[in-house]
Design a protein around this motif. Structure first.
Motif, PDB file in Angstrom:
ATOM      1  N   ASP A 222      42.873  52.213  26.662  1.00 56.89           N
ATOM      2  CA  ASP A 222      43.956  53.404  26.157  1.00 56.89           C
ATOM      3  C   ASP A 222      45.391  53.768  26.938  1.00 56.89           C
ATOM      4  O   ASP A 222      45.319  54.440  27.141  1.00 56.89           O
ATOM      5  CB  ASP A 222      43.731  54.119  24.636  1.00 56.89           C
ATOM      6  CG  ASP A 222      44.514  54.843  24.155  1.00 56.89           C
ATOM      7  OD1 ASP A 222      45.139  53.661  24.159  1.00 56.89           O
ATOM      8  OD2 ASP A 222      44.305  55.939  23.305  1.00 56.89           O
ATOM      9  N   GLY A 223      45.249  52.528  27.583  1.00 55.92           N
ATOM     10  CA  GLY A 223      46.614  52.841  28.444  1.00 55.92           C
ATOM     11  C   GLY A 223      46.404  53.493  29.543  1.00 55.92           C
ATOM     12  O   GLY A 223      47.317  53.805  30.763  1.00 55.92           O
ATOM     13  N   LYS A 224      45.118  53.602  30.326  1.00 59.64           N
ATOM     14  CA  LYS A 224      44.523  54.661  31.350  1.00 59.64           C
ATOM     15  C   LYS A 224      43.718  53.626  31.948  1.00 59.64           C
ATOM     16  O   LYS A 224      43.126  52.748  31.727  1.00 59.64           O
ATOM     17  CB  LYS A 224      44.618  55.702  31.146  1.00 59.64           C
ATOM     18  CG  LYS A 224      45.141  56.911  30.364  1.00 59.64           C
ATOM     19  CD  LYS A 224      46.687  57.049  31.359  1.00 59.64           C
ATOM     20  CE  LYS A 224      47.803  58.293  30.591  1.00 59.64           C
ATOM     21  NZ  LYS A 224      48.921  58.487  31.585  1.00 59.64           N
ATOM     22  N   SER A 225      43.459  54.589  33.337  1.00 59.44           N
ATOM     23  CA  SER A 225      42.154  53.958  33.868  1.00 59.44           C
ATOM     24  C   SER A 225      41.900  54.600  34.811  1.00 59.44           C
ATOM     25  O   SER A 225      42.889  55.871  35.235  1.00 59.44           O
ATOM     26  CB  SER A 225      42.652  52.262  34.599  1.00 59.44           C
ATOM     27  OG  SER A 225      41.264  52.189  35.129  1.00 59.44           O
ATOM     28  N   THR A 226      41.013  54.401  35.674  1.00 62.54           N
ATOM     29  CA  THR A 226      40.555  55.181  37.118  1.00 62.54           C
ATOM     30  C   THR A 226      39.828  54.136  38.031  1.00 62.54           C
ATOM     31  O   THR A 226      39.857  53.695  37.373  1.00 62.54           O
ATOM     32  CB  THR A 226      39.284  56.039  36.070  1.00 62.54           C
ATOM     33  OG1 THR A 226      38.950  57.239  37.278  1.00 62.54           O
ATOM     34  CG2 THR A 226      37.855  55.732  35.762  1.00 62.54           C
ATOM     35  N   HIS A 227      39.232  54.821  39.091  1.00 68.30           N
ATOM     36  CA  HIS A 227      39.125  53.870  40.233  1.00 68.30           C
ATOM     37  C   HIS A 227      37.483  53.880  39.650  1.00 68.30           C
ATOM     38  O   HIS A 227      37.177  54.652  38.808  1.00 68.30           O
ATOM     39  CB  HIS A 227      38.856  54.652  41.272  1.00 68.30           C
ATOM     40  CG  HIS A 227      37.636  56.023  41.568  1.00 68.30           C
ATOM     41  ND1 HIS A 227      38.206  57.170  40.559  1.00 68.30           N
ATOM     42  CD2 HIS A 227      36.432  56.150  41.769  1.00 68.30           C
ATOM     43  CE1 HIS A 227      36.957  58.544  41.097  1.00 68.30           C
ATOM     44  NE2 HIS A 227      36.436  57.399  41.798  1.00 68.30           N
ATOM     45  N   GLY A 228      37.055  52.421  40.440  1.00 69.16           N
ATOM     46  CA  GLY A 228      34.704  52.389  39.292  1.00 69.16           C
ATOM     47  C   GLY A 228      34.817  51.900  40.659  1.00 69.16           C
ATOM     48  O   GLY A 228      34.806  52.614  42.383  1.00 69.16           O
ATOM     49  N   GLY A 229      33.144  51.130  40.855  1.00 72.38           N
ATOM     50  CA  GLY A 229      33.125  51.159  42.445  1.00 72.38           C
ATOM     51  C   GLY A 229      32.974  49.664  42.502  1.00 72.38           C
ATOM     52  O   GLY A 229      32.456  48.267  40.948  1.00 72.38           O
ATOM     53  N   TYR A 230      32.748  49.109  43.506  1.00 70.60           N
ATOM     54  CA  TYR A 230      33.403  47.505  44.119  1.00 70.60           C
ATOM     55  C   TYR A 230      31.875  47.145  44.042  1.00 70.60           C
ATOM     56  O   TYR A 230      31.314  47.690  45.417  1.00 70.60           O
ATOM     57  CB  TYR A 230      34.248  47.633  44.755  1.00 70.60           C
ATOM     58  CG  TYR A 230      34.969  46.044  45.128  1.00 70.60           C
ATOM     59  CD1 TYR A 230      35.472  45.525  44.285  1.00 70.60           C
ATOM     60  CD2 TYR A 230      34.952  45.695  46.463  1.00 70.60           C
ATOM     61  CE1 TYR A 230      35.940  44.305  44.092  1.00 70.60           C
ATOM     62  CE2 TYR A 230      35.457  44.720  46.466  1.00 70.60           C
ATOM     63  CZ  TYR A 230      36.517  43.611  45.607  1.00 70.60           C
ATOM     64  OH  TYR A 230      37.167  42.923  45.707  1.00 70.60           O
ATOM     65  N   CYS A 231      32.129  45.627  43.659  1.00 71.01           N
ATOM     66  CA  CYS A 231      30.396  45.066  44.114  1.00 71.01           C
ATOM     67  C   CYS A 231      30.772  43.439  43.849  1.00 71.01           C
ATOM     68  O   CYS A 231      31.782  42.845  44.375  1.00 71.01           O
ATOM     69  CB  CYS A 231      29.285  45.715  44.005  1.00 71.01           C
ATOM     70  SG  CYS A 231      29.848  45.141  42.053  1.00 71.01           S
ATOM     71  N   GLY A 232      29.654  42.827  44.372  1.00 73.89           N
ATOM     72  CA  GLY A 232      29.744  41.813  45.106  1.00 73.89           C
ATOM     73  C   GLY A 232      30.315  40.685  46.449  1.00 73.89           C
ATOM     74  O   GLY A 232      30.136  41.365  47.296  1.00 73.89           O
ATOM     75  N   PRO A 233      30.154  39.287  46.183  1.00 79.72           N
ATOM     76  CA  PRO A 233      30.307  39.404  47.666  1.00 79.72           C
ATOM     77  C   PRO A 233      31.416  39.765  48.496  1.00 79.72           C
ATOM     78  O   PRO A 233      30.969  39.969  50.206  1.00 79.72           O
ATOM     79  CB  PRO A 233      30.916  37.623  47.637  1.00 79.72           C
ATOM     80  CG  PRO A 233      30.061  37.390  45.853  1.00 79.72           C
ATOM     81  CD  PRO A 233      30.665  38.933  45.580  1.00 79.72           C
ATOM     82  N   ALA A 234      32.366  40.557  48.086  1.00 78.11           N
ATOM     83  CA  ALA A 234      33.560  40.993  48.823  1.00 78.11           C
ATOM     84  C   ALA A 234      32.458  41.971  49.892  1.00 78.11           C
ATOM     85  O   ALA A 234      33.283  42.575  51.199  1.00 78.11           O
ATOM     86  CB  ALA A 234      34.816  41.462  48.324  1.00 78.11           C
TER      87      ALA A 234
END
Length: 425
Positions: A222-234
């Motif tokens: 709804d037009g906003k966001s926040t930091h999340g949890g990063y995963c995967g090959p990187a």
């Protein structure tokens, strides 16, 4: 064929490939299909107290390589949004149907002893094989005093771990947050609290990108966001480093480790095991490619072990730990230089550009009669940095060749160029 069976923190499994606590392990339907596909174990998605967590929409975002493949995965999903009663009932049923597969339950409740006492008792009654304490979730839950808010404070890690060991007979695995200055302090705290093992890494704080039209990070709610949890090959290089830090720390030496972070194939798994991991946990690769990827993982690991003469996982587990050290102990007299194979060189000049612009000007560009260029290493200028080898698009065209040292091993601790060297040793 090599034997892939493993016993991790007293928990037996037919192979070391486990699904990590995440959306793929949120319900019986998923977990049973995972077992059918051949996964050796699962860590059930994190349970909490009722009322269950409430998630938002949307939840995921990603980063991609030049070919459009996902290299990094970001999520803002919380712990299970299904009731504790439903989860416990399904865990009990699944364990009865699949007694040979490992089933560990991830947990996260407020830092109150009674809360932990109650939930570990309930999980124990399901017949599950072990507990994983989620001290790593980096979004949503830390705002409530849980997840990474616990994992970042060693004293609380030790305290909660001790509560769980006091009130449960099950093996306790502490899942560590990478969002910390030094992972070793949390691992030491977990061991001091009686942990049977640690698992790492949990996801890394991240924003994967900005939608420049809406001027908001992804995923968008709804037009906003926040930091999340990063995963995967990187995140794999970060995870490997943190695993090695714990594996070679005298204070945590011998503490069982479940490796997590960017494991997408058998080779990734072998690398974590070589650094001491007794099991490996997979999430992103399964979410992108499905549960069947475990067949290739098992087959590839088994074939590689056969080729090396390893009959069981313990034959190579931890073998890379002794060869991982602090920079100050590296041999200052060791030398390698680059060598360009003229037969396979395609004359693209990428090695020359990178070395000329950003390194040591150790590659000469030699114009040829036909208008092309040949590239030659200026050995006296080459410092063996590997940049040319890394930038070369042709496999094995540039190799790093060792030169015989005319001096014995010398660490920085005793190097005369070090103004703080140790003298007389």
């Amino acid at each position: 064929m090599a034997n892939l069976k493993t016993t991790f923190a007293g928990i037996q499994a037919p192979n070391p490939f486990w699904l990590a606590s995440a959306p793929p392990t949120d319900k019986a339907y998923n977990v049973e299909r995972a077992y059918e596909a051949g996964w050796g174990g699962v860590v059930w998605k994190t349970l909490g107290e009722d009322p269950a967590a409430v998630n938002v929409s949307s939840r995921y975002s990603a980063t991609y390589d030049a070919k459009g493949q996902v290299v990094g995965f970001n999520n803002i999903e919380l712990i299970t949004d299904r009731s504790l009663e439903i989860n416990l009932r399904e865990i009990e049923a699944v364990k009865k149907h699949w007694p040979e597969q490992a089933l560990v339950v991830s947990l996260m409740v407020p830092c109150v002893e009674e809360s932990w006492k109650r939930i570990v008792k309930l999980v124990e009654e399901t017949g599950a094989d072990g507990l994983e304490l989620n001290f790593g979730c980096p979004h949503g839950m830390p705002e409530r005093g849980m997840g990474a808010a616990v994992g970042q404070v060693p004293d609380i890690v030790e305290q909660v771990t001790r509560w769980c060991k006091l009130h449960s007979r099950l093996p306790v695995i502490v899942k560590l947050t990478p969002n910390i200055t030094d992972i070793r302090f949390s691992a030491r705290a977990a061991k001091a609290g009686g942990a049977d093992a640690v698992s790492l890494i949990n996801t890394i704080n991240s924003i994967t990108g900005i939608d420049l039209d809406q001027m908001v990070a992804r995923p968008i709610v709804d037009g906003k966001s926040t930091h999340g949890g990063y995963c995967g090959p990187a995140v794999k290089p970060i995870a490997l480093n943190m695993v090695s830090e714990i594996a070679r720390d005298p204070a945590t030496f011998g503490l069982p480790i479940s490796g997590i972070g960017g494991i997408s194939n058998w080779r990734d798994a072998a690398e974590f095991i070589a650094l001491g991991a007794g099991s490996v946990q997979v999430c992103t690769a399964a979410m992108i490619h499905g549960f069947r990827i475990v067949s290739e993982m098992k087959d590839g690991l088994s074939r590689w072990m056969d080729s090396k003469g390893y009959e069981k996982l313990e034959d190579f587990r931890g073998l890379a730990v002794a060869n991982t050290t602090d920079w100050k102990y590296l041999n200052m007299n060791y030398k390698v230089v680059a060598n360009i194979n003229d037969d396979s060189c395609i004359g693209c000049g990428r090695c020359y550009i990178s070395c000329e612009d950003t390194s040591h000007q150790a590659i000469a560009k030699l114009p040829q009669p036909d208008g092309s260029n040949r590239y030659q290493v200026i050995e006296d200028e080459c410092v063996g940095c590997n940049l040319c080898e890394i930038t070369c698009p042709v496999s094995a065209c540039i190799t790093m060749e060792q030169r015989e040292a005319d001096k014995p091993y010398l660490s920085w601790i005793h190097d005369e160029r070090n103004p703080h060297r140790e003298v007389g040793h």
